[in-house]
Design a protein around this motif. Structure first.
Motif, mmCIF file in Angstrom:
data_model
loop_
_atom_site.group_PDB
_atom_site.id
_atom_site.type_symbol
_atom_site.label_atom_id
_atom_site.label_comp_id
_atom_site.label_asym_id
_atom_site.label_seq_id
_atom_site.Cartn_x
_atom_site.Cartn_y
_atom_site.Cartn_z
ATOM 1 N N LEU A 229 0.829 -1.205 0.000
ATOM 2 C CA LEU A 229 0.000 0.000 0.000
ATOM 3 C C LEU A 229 0.867 1.260 0.000
ATOM 4 O O LEU A 229 0.564 2.244 -0.672
ATOM 5 C CB LEU A 229 -0.943 -0.005 1.208
ATOM 6 C CG LEU A 229 -1.977 -1.138 1.209
ATOM 7 C CD1 LEU A 229 -2.809 -1.103 2.490
ATOM 8 C CD2 LEU A 229 -2.898 -1.035 -0.008
ATOM 9 N N GLN A 232 2.131 1.680 -3.423
ATOM 10 C CA GLN A 232 1.035 2.092 -4.302
ATOM 11 C C GLN A 232 0.728 3.581 -4.165
ATOM 12 O O GLN A 232 0.240 4.210 -5.097
ATOM 13 C CB GLN A 232 -0.204 1.274 -3.928
ATOM 14 C CG GLN A 232 -1.381 1.420 -4.826
ATOM 15 C CD GLN A 232 -2.537 0.624 -4.284
ATOM 16 O OE1 GLN A 232 -3.172 1.018 -3.320
ATOM 17 N NE2 GLN A 232 -2.812 -0.511 -4.876
ATOM 18 N N GLU B 96 -2.794 2.604 -11.663
ATOM 19 C CA GLU B 96 -4.223 2.299 -11.596
ATOM 20 C C GLU B 96 -4.849 2.913 -10.345
ATOM 21 O O GLU B 96 -6.029 3.277 -10.363
ATOM 22 C CB GLU B 96 -4.441 0.772 -11.604
ATOM 23 C CG GLU B 96 -4.077 0.099 -12.923
ATOM 24 C CD GLU B 96 -2.588 -0.215 -13.029
ATOM 25 O OE1 GLU B 96 -1.827 0.098 -12.080
ATOM 26 O OE2 GLU B 96 -2.177 -0.766 -14.067
ATOM 27 N N HIS B 97 -4.070 3.021 -9.271
ATOM 28 C CA HIS B 97 -4.572 3.649 -8.049
ATOM 29 C C HIS B 97 -5.084 5.066 -8.328
ATOM 30 O O HIS B 97 -5.975 5.564 -7.633
ATOM 31 C CB HIS B 97 -3.444 3.691 -7.011
ATOM 32 C CG HIS B 97 -3.837 4.263 -5.688
ATOM 33 N ND1 HIS B 97 -4.793 3.701 -4.880
ATOM 34 C CD2 HIS B 97 -3.414 5.377 -5.028
ATOM 35 C CE1 HIS B 97 -4.938 4.428 -3.788
ATOM 36 N NE2 HIS B 97 -4.114 5.443 -3.859
ATOM 37 N N THR B 98 -4.518 5.725 -9.333
ATOM 38 C CA THR B 98 -4.997 7.065 -9.688
ATOM 39 C C THR B 98 -6.043 7.022 -10.798
ATOM 40 O O THR B 98 -6.420 8.073 -11.323
ATOM 41 C CB THR B 98 -3.829 7.977 -10.135
ATOM 42 O OG1 THR B 98 -3.317 7.472 -11.376
ATOM 43 C CG2 THR B 98 -2.722 8.013 -9.106
ATOM 44 N N GLY B 99 -6.491 5.825 -11.162
ATOM 45 C CA GLY B 99 -7.612 5.726 -12.090
ATOM 46 C C GLY B 99 -7.271 5.476 -13.540
ATOM 47 O O GLY B 99 -8.174 5.444 -14.380
ATOM 48 N N HIS C 97 -15.443 9.757 -3.635
ATOM 49 C CA HIS C 97 -15.014 8.497 -4.253
ATOM 50 C C HIS C 97 -14.310 8.758 -5.587
ATOM 51 O O HIS C 97 -13.457 7.979 -6.014
ATOM 52 C CB HIS C 97 -16.231 7.594 -4.464
ATOM 53 C CG HIS C 97 -15.934 6.258 -5.050
ATOM 54 N ND1 HIS C 97 -15.151 5.327 -4.421
ATOM 55 C CD2 HIS C 97 -16.289 5.697 -6.237
ATOM 56 C CE1 HIS C 97 -15.045 4.243 -5.198
ATOM 57 N NE2 HIS C 97 -15.725 4.452 -6.294
ATOM 58 N N GLN D 66 -17.990 -3.103 -12.039
ATOM 59 C CA GLN D 66 -17.217 -2.096 -11.321
ATOM 60 C C GLN D 66 -17.504 -2.124 -9.817
ATOM 61 O O GLN D 66 -16.588 -2.139 -8.995
ATOM 62 C CB GLN D 66 -17.570 -0.709 -11.871
ATOM 63 C CG GLN D 66 -16.837 0.428 -11.200
ATOM 64 C CD GLN D 66 -17.252 1.775 -11.760
ATOM 65 O OE1 GLN D 66 -18.433 2.101 -11.811
ATOM 66 N NE2 GLN D 66 -16.277 2.557 -12.177
ATOM 67 N N ASP D 70 -14.760 -3.685 -7.174
ATOM 68 C CA ASP D 70 -14.189 -2.740 -6.212
ATOM 69 C C ASP D 70 -14.513 -3.146 -4.777
ATOM 70 O O ASP D 70 -13.696 -2.979 -3.876
ATOM 71 C CB ASP D 70 -14.714 -1.325 -6.501
ATOM 72 C CG ASP D 70 -13.948 -0.263 -5.755
ATOM 73 O OD1 ASP D 70 -12.750 -0.474 -5.482
ATOM 74 O OD2 ASP D 70 -14.522 0.789 -5.439
ATOM 75 N N PRO D 75 -7.394 -3.454 -1.461
ATOM 76 C CA PRO D 75 -6.735 -2.312 -2.109
ATOM 77 C C PRO D 75 -5.389 -2.663 -2.730
ATOM 78 O O PRO D 75 -4.971 -2.006 -3.666
ATOM 79 C CB PRO D 75 -6.582 -1.296 -0.978
ATOM 80 C CG PRO D 75 -6.800 -2.031 0.281
ATOM 81 C CD PRO D 75 -7.683 -3.186 -0.049
ATOM 82 N N THR D 98 -11.638 2.679 -10.351
ATOM 83 C CA THR D 98 -11.800 2.462 -8.909
ATOM 84 C C THR D 98 -10.485 2.031 -8.253
ATOM 85 O O THR D 98 -10.475 1.649 -7.086
ATOM 86 C CB THR D 98 -12.875 1.389 -8.616
ATOM 87 O OG1 THR D 98 -12.390 0.125 -9.080
ATOM 88 C CG2 THR D 98 -14.190 1.724 -9.291
ATOM 89 N N GLY D 99 -9.397 2.078 -9.010
ATOM 90 C CA GLY D 99 -8.089 1.855 -8.396
ATOM 91 C C GLY D 99 -7.504 0.470 -8.546
ATOM 92 O O GLY D 99 -6.441 0.198 -7.996
#
Lengths: 341, 341, 341, 341
Positions: A229, A232, B96-99, C97, D66, D70, D75, D98-99
């Motif tokens: 994490l 990330q 991907e964490h930022t979309g 979100h 999605q 998610d 995470p 969604t990350g």
């Protein structure tokens, strides 16, 4: 030009620089798996009287708040903070960037009130529509607060009790923790914080390190795969030993507390001088941030020789200014400032 | 024990430590608004022959990739990278964490092929359903690549041309840029990179700094409010001068290139020795990472004295190992390694 | 049992059901590229007197708020809303979100005050630390508000002027827009809204449709690749004609406004009855939501026969309850309720 | 003009429309807390032989993928899918939004191979750097796949076993589930799916409903506060009964399976005709999607009378086209198409 703008203007305590120089060519493994980080973690565990604690080293404060809050807060929940909380005001939306709402409570000298938190949670679960709302998932407090004030042990215990009752993770931002632990009159120790919170961090950037914050999960309660994490969130330092070694130095021979003490001593001198000269302090607080109400003429006069921080305007003629001491503040600078006041 | 595991095992070039010590008690403003950062930026602009360039200093590589890609890539788009690209494999999903999706193309010795990128974009827009797909928005390449290989100037020009045609932002990850610029036979200069890409970074962490990466938007084309975006990603250092001063030192008197040269020289010696002793190199490359196919017995034998990096298994008896030199690699260690081979 | 709980209890206006039945076996293309959606968009453009408008059909309110706000708000910015705004309270953090902070202003009968917005923006840019804070990027208002109140044309103009000055996107949530447009005494028309805002939506779910909200970018100012963004938010309906056909029906022969008028008429009757019987209205408002202060005994008595909505407790003995009429409320039910009051 | 483009061109099965009309003015509570949704859930539980199952009704496929992915994926983890998986290709990056990274495995006629999944997980945990990588957290498969193919019961069991061993959540996208369950030769039942997966959905949009997908957590294993998560993703329908009532109808008297059977019967007729006329099928599959290799001349000839779907170019003269039947396909249209072939 004197500067009392903030507590991150100088470099690091000389012992840190010496040690960096001494170990510079040593080859150590990356990402925090080195012996300096291990040693630092052991010393912090001992200082916290928390033998089970997990200790992680991150680089900066907003980064730490973002990574920790995102890691401990469930996706359906937000973080409760005082309106004045750093995460609510001065982190450019770093918390919301990770998908979590900051739920605000009124600030009382920068602090969250346990009764108000209790009422907030009670009202939340009493609301028939609560499933359509953001759950309170984490409590964020700073100690010292953004105004330099401190919680008492009783206040922390009360907050911990509410958190426990409503299943909130109790997170304490200790960016300036050293200044809190060594403040005159405080009854809160590092052991108390380790006992009462679920996660907190010991600030290095503002207390003697070049950079670095030590995150402590005192019950060995790190979120699963926390290292991943951290990575990330872009917060994993390749040269993890850089922060490890600094904290190892700060937690050797009580350096962390003794240099923090210096900042409070100097701040106390300045506060005393201010009061004796008729200045009005905006907050009663015993740490290294002095919030003082100044009229425009005084600000103009002082600004020729001293850099100060701006807090907020009171009215057309008055402003709350911040004078900040640090581990690096000298007696000479303190005397010069007092003379100018 | 010798270590050739990676290029971030040691501290910083001694000149950096000296300068940190010399300026330690100077009070400088925060968040990169200091004169060291300004001076470093000016020197980098000159080295890039890009007088309009914006220069920003971040702390680490994944953090930089994450912050830059998120800032330059539109919300409906992803980043195109080789399958072997660091952003695709070893950043714990930070992108991907930022979309943003990482859209992959085959790697050719770690590189993206311009014709394949062209075809990818052409096919994308030819697909009747493209509005239901992730647009190619940014091209990510690393130079040197994860395998130590380099693009030629012609290859970079071809990629730039495709990016221009399909409105992709061309981003070059230069975590090891020094080792690329000083490699034997390369025809790519810093000026070329500044001319051909839209944004790139000059790696410090792996080339002589304690930490730090210098992000360059060569046409003054920073995303709007980039400082706020950096903060929002938890990537803004309070003591911004710490990275600024390091890059100021690295870009004084050609230090950055000369220390990078050392790594390549040592790697060349090792490569020559490997070849002469019958080892098989997994990639032909002229930079500081040596990828070599070793049988299990050799690995076991060497591992008693040398730490190496693991790349991937070839078959039951063979593995690609990585030997990494750096700015800090000594002739003595190099000789010892060669003797052991 | 009578129900005045909300305005989404019933199905759809009969003409919609008839038309669904009549066209059921027609084969139409997907994702909104059908002739019903096209026809509905044309009618909405005309009703708005906005020939350049882009019209998109989404399914529900929170989904629309989330998708639109995320699409129009820059990454460094948040959305300004009244503390009572739906996006701030009752959307489970859907806005956060997507990475955006909700920045709150005090609510005045559910409304944002233009002078306070002006001051907020002024203070923001006057703060030396504003780059460390979340920029005001979008203004969110609801019309009618969550309390059933309405902005006057002058108020909307004042908000539009502030938005224009500080480069905020002006977004109006019209989940109950029909009830606003047909309220007694309003001087705000659909054309005004199309002229003054940058984006708004015309609510269908609460005004006669089974589901559906029509998003209007009145100046043809849709964000780039908005269809892709809608899909990315999980908000693109395969059978896009389902919402298109419903809005085509609602915007034929003035159906949307005439059925909205019904709700206001019935609400006016109930309000008149309440006042004449000595009840205290919590808000003066002319739309379909009636907020009334009731004592516990009255609530208990009425609850045997009528379902009402809960708004908030006033004190131990009193509660604000909501009585909601809709396009479907009959005179018979209205009379029964009045008799019970 | 005939249309065999897709299976979401028409409205809903007439019984659904009749029931919508019959219940239109009934006042029912919102957000899925109504008796239709409850009844539908009970029938689905029974059909799945999963008395503990949680059932939720969402609106569309991408939205469901999605929201579910998610909600169930940690995470630090991503979702493993075939390269051809809908979540990897045609959802505009909704998953990454969604990350979460989509981790791809080769597709075999659209399917994921259990041995390859096993090897992937094994290699992942064997890699010394796995903490710097995206963990495999969820397995996504579609059944039928995007190519109309089906898993056998043995294949599902093998996947379930690997998921169990490596702690992956097994998620099955059943957008076209009806067509899979009623296909000739399949040995997979709804009970099998409920037994073997951790979460799946029963598609309504493509199998007789106006809109709607029924998400099933067969072991009562919904993520905590799933309703809040659904709302947060903009996926909670105010008129939840709209989807509930449709599924209640579809799961009454076996309607769901009988109308799905119709699609497969028609597809079988078409496939038989194609083969007998010498067309080459791109995939052997027994469901409602027919993938057929056509030369350009044939495509041009047919396109005058029939709308078909485009899959991909094979070479300059050939293209894979898709012919799609559905619950609504008539014998008359089928005969017309066959005559044209």
């Amino acid at each position: 030009m004197l500067s009392f703008t903030n507590d991150y203007s100088e470099g690091a305590h000389p012992r840190i620089l010496e040690r960096l120089a001494a170990t510079n060519m040593e080859q150590v493994p990356g990402y925090g798996s080195d012996h300096y980080s291990e040693s630092a973690a052991a010393k912090i565990r001992e200082a916290c009287d928390a033998p089970e604690a997990d200790v992680w080293f991150l680089v900066g404060g907003t980064q730490t708040n973002q990574t920790v809050i995102d890691a401990v807060t469930p996706p359906y929940a937000g973080v409760v903070a005082a309106t004045s909380g750093h995460v609510n005001v001065h982190e450019a939306g770093a918390i919301e960037h990770t998908g979590h709402k900051v739920l605000t409570l009124p600030e009382h000298d920068g602090k969250v009130d346990a009764d108000e938190l209790d009422q907030y949670c009670k009202d939340f679960y009493a609301d028939g529509n609560y499933e359509h709302m953001v759950f309170p998932g984490t409590l964020y407090i700073s100690h010292p607060t953004e105004y330099g004030t401190l919680y008492s042990k009783a206040e922390l215990e009360a907050l911990a009790e509410v958190c426990h009752r409503y299943e909130l993770t109790f997170f304490l931002d200790g960016a300036r923790l050293g200044y809190g632990l060594t403040a005159e009159g405080t009854d809160v120790t590092l052991e108390d914080i380790a006992r009462l919170t679920d996660v907190f961090y010991i600030g290095g950037t503002k207390v003697g390190a070049l950079c670095g914050e030590a995150v402590v999960f005192p019950k060995g309660n790190s979120p699963k795969h926390f290292l991943t994490l951290v990575k990330q969130h872009g917060a994993l330092l390749a040269k993890g030993w850089l922060t490890g070694l600094q904290f190892d130095t700060l937690f050797t021979d009580g350096l962390y507390l003794s240099i923090a003490q210096n900042a409070n001593d100097k701040a106390d001198q300045i506060r005393k001088a201010l009061v004796s000269k008729g200045y009005e302090l905006a907050y009663e607080n015993p740490t290294n941030q002095i919030m003082v109400n100044m009229d425009t003429a005084t600000i103009e006069r002082l600004s020729k020789d001293v850099e100060m921080g701006f807090m907020r305007k009171v009215d057309d003629g008055h402003t709350i200014m911040r004078l900040c001491t640090s581990w690096a503040t000298t007696q000479e600078h303190t005397d010069q400032l007092i003379a100018l006041l």
